[in-house]
Every structure is written in C-alpha cells, then in structure tokens.
Design a protein around this motif. Structure first.
Motif, short mmCIF file in Angstrom:
data_model
loop_
_atom_site.label_atom_id
_atom_site.label_comp_id
_atom_site.label_asym_id
_atom_site.label_seq_id
_atom_site.Cartn_x
_atom_site.Cartn_y
_atom_site.Cartn_z
N VAL A 13 0.84 -1.20 0.00
CA VAL A 13 0.00 0.00 0.00
C VAL A 13 0.88 1.26 0.00
O VAL A 13 0.57 2.25 0.68
CB VAL A 13 -0.97 0.01 1.21
N TYR A 16 -0.86 4.63 -0.36
CA TYR A 16 -1.75 5.14 0.68
C TYR A 16 -1.12 5.19 2.06
O TYR A 16 -1.59 5.92 2.94
CB TYR A 16 -3.01 4.25 0.74
N THR A 45 6.38 -0.27 0.18
CA THR A 45 5.84 -0.13 1.54
C THR A 45 6.91 -0.31 2.63
O THR A 45 6.93 0.45 3.60
CB THR A 45 4.68 -1.12 1.75
N ASP A 92 -4.38 1.28 4.46
CA ASP A 92 -4.80 2.21 3.42
C ASP A 92 -5.92 3.14 3.88
O ASP A 92 -6.51 3.86 3.08
CB ASP A 92 -5.20 1.48 2.14
N VAL A 215 -9.96 0.49 -3.63
CA VAL A 215 -8.52 0.35 -3.83
C VAL A 215 -8.27 -0.88 -4.70
O VAL A 215 -8.75 -1.98 -4.39
CB VAL A 215 -7.80 0.23 -2.48
N SER A 218 -7.13 -4.07 -3.04
CA SER A 218 -7.93 -4.61 -1.95
C SER A 218 -8.61 -5.90 -2.37
O SER A 218 -9.06 -6.04 -3.52
CB SER A 218 -8.98 -3.58 -1.52
#
Length: 335
Positions: A13, A16, A45, A92, A215, A218
């Motif tokens: 992520v 985000y 990440t 996120d 997202v 997701s």
C-alpha cells in the motif's frame, strides 16, 4: 504504562501508507503505541515503514517473512500489544486528528469491554457515513442482546475491527485474536465471538475513521481464490455458535447471514476468474448442505425473491451433479 495499542497491518500500500501514517502522527500521545506490521510487502511499503519507525512517536515495526494475510498480521500485532486498550487500523485507511484520544475518553468513562463507532466510507471523492446498527448510544449494553433479530441488520453485521476500541481484558480472555490465515471475512467470526462472550459494550457516534473503498489491490476488488475464505469464516461462525448454550436462539441469524453472503457473491460472480467462479459455486453448495435443513429452509423463505432464487438454483444444480469420486478409486464395476 501504554494506554493504547494500535495494530496496523500493511501490504503493498505504498500509495496510501503515507496518509495513514500522517494520520497516526496526528493521533500520537506519549502513552500510545503504533504496531506497524509489514505483511511481506513487495512494493515500496517497507521503505515507507522504515522511515515511520524512526519518525512516528510510539511506532514499533514488525515484519513477516512470508505473507500471511490480514488476520495473521493483526494477530502479530496483538501478540506484541502492551496497551490497556487496543484498536486496529488498515494500512490504506486514515483517521481524523485526535480521534483516538476522544474515543479513549468514551471507553474509560463507560468502562465497558468494547466500544463501537460509526465510520466514513470514502470511494473516490464520495463520502458516506455508515452507522453501527444499534439505536442506543453512549450507554453500557449487553453484547449478546444485540445479535438478533435474524431478519434485520444488527451489530454482528457491522464487523469492522477498526471501528472501535477494545479493553485488554478481552485480549487476556482470548477473544481478540482472529482465525489464522483468513484473507477475507476475518472479522466475521471475531465480531460474533465478541458479542457472544464479552460482558458489556457501548456505541459512540464519534466519526474519526475514514475507510477507503475501491482500492485496486484490496481483496474486495479482486476476484481470486482468496475471496473464498468467507466460506471458512462463516463455517467457523456456525460451528462456534452451535456450541453456545443459546444455539437454538442464535443459529437462525448465523445461517441467514451466511446465506445472504453466499447470494451476494453469486450475484457478482462475473468478477471472479472462471476457475474461481466454479469453485465458488461448488463450495457454496457444499456449505448449504452442511447447514441445518430447517434453518436453511427458513432462511431462504425469509429472503427477498432474487437472493433466495440464486441459492435455490444452486441447490437444485448441486443435487443433480454426482459427487466426485476419490482420486484413487478404481473403475466402476457393474452390479
């Protein structure tokens, strides 16, 4: 003493995570800790989290060597949590400044096992408030009394772990961990367990959690085999509820919810990969066969025509398809 532990799993992520981490900084306090669990991310990440571990007050970075999914990542954070209260956030999503401090005041004032809150769902530029389906606010309630009725949305249908705050006594009693390995619907057995076994809860109208929908990475947007973990999640709900002293009273709600979720997935089956769609049908048909027949019949009779029709078609289709023979079975022999 650590007053609050916030468990935050992250997996791929990088787009985000900076927003999430900035919102945690706007909620930081000397007695708060933020357990950042990197579930073996393969994008940028890990670098974002390494910087946060240096710059975010109270940050603790925990890493998985292999990807275990959301339930396992949350359990890793729970195992490390030191706080008197515990909550969750997804990597996120984000928070309003000072939200946790306000929520903590509510929990301490009511002295209940857990507090549930409303949240804001964010899809692109759209914002929608989603409310806990409990009418009484700001007072101590008995969780078991808010599981029913079976035919209406109740507190167990609002399963979001991040929409609330949980006293450590629930963790010590073994009620806060998630079923290991579940990659979707992990919060369904969890919320049912809380409502069956905790002693008290309350609902607050505080709005401070912003839940990001749509997202691309997701699981709610991906139609792969991980989505089918909802079957194992609801099998767990049924099995645990069946052992409850009030099983006869509670099981109709569990069966009806299970059927509604199956029908929901069948209604959007085109988003699944073809092989997964076939597996969804076969696993769903098998799940219905495991349900108590009288409760299944009552559940279908209580649903709207479209949803019930999907499930009845699946049952009829499954009834005429012979069960697969074991792989090691020899050739059939005529009588």
């Amino acid at each position: 003493m650590v007053k609050l532990s916030v468990v935050v799993p992250f997996y791929n992520v990088q787009t985000y995570a900076p927003d999430t981490l900035r919102s945690l900084r706007a909620n930081a306090r000397e007695d708060f800790e933020f357990l950042l669990v990197d579930d073996c991310s393969t994008d940028g990440t890990p670098g974002v989290l390494e910087r946060a571990a240096r710059d975010l007050p109270g940050a603790v970075l925990l890493r998985h060597e292999t990807n275990g999914g959301l339930a396992t990542a949350r359990n890793t954070g729970l195992d490390a949590a030191r706080g008197r209260y515990i909550t969750f956030l997804d990597g996120d999503d984000w928070l309003a400044p000072g939200h946790y401090e306000r929520l903590l005041r509510v929990a301490e004032g009511l002295d209940v096992d857990f507090v549930r809150t409303d949240h804001v769902q964010c899809t692109g530029r759209n914002r929608t408030v989603h409310r806990v389906p409990v009418g009484r606010r700001g007072v101590a309630l008995h969780p078991r009394e808010w599981i029913l009725p079976a035919g209406r949305s109740t507190s167990v249908d609002y399963p979001y772990a991040w929409a609330g705050l949980y006293h450590r006594r629930l963790l010590d009693a073994g009620l806060l961990h998630f079923v290991p390995g579940l990659r979707t619907a992990e919060d369904r057995p969890w919320i049912w367990r809380l409502h069956r076994e905790a002693r008290s809860f309350a609902v607050s109208g505080l709005l401070g959690v912003f839940y990001r929908r749509g997202v691309a990475t997701s699981l709610t947007q991906i139609g792969d085999v991980r989505q089918l973990d909802f079957i194992r999640a609801f099998d767990t709900v049924l099995a645990e509820t069946a052992r409850d002293p009030e099983a006869e009273k509670l099981l109709p709600k569990a069966v009806r919810t299970y059927c509604a979720i199956i029908s929901h997935h069948l209604g959007s089956i085109e988003r699944f990969e073809p092989a997964v769609a076939g597996k969804l049908r076969s696993m769903s048909a098998a799940a219905m066969k495991r349900m108590p027949p009288d409760l299944l019949r009552d559940a279908l009779d209580s649903m709207d025509e479209d949803r019930a029709a999907r499930l009845r078609r699946l049952r009829r289709r499954a009834a005429v398809i012979p069960a697969p023979r074991p792989a090691d079975a020899g050739p059939e022999v005529a009588a």
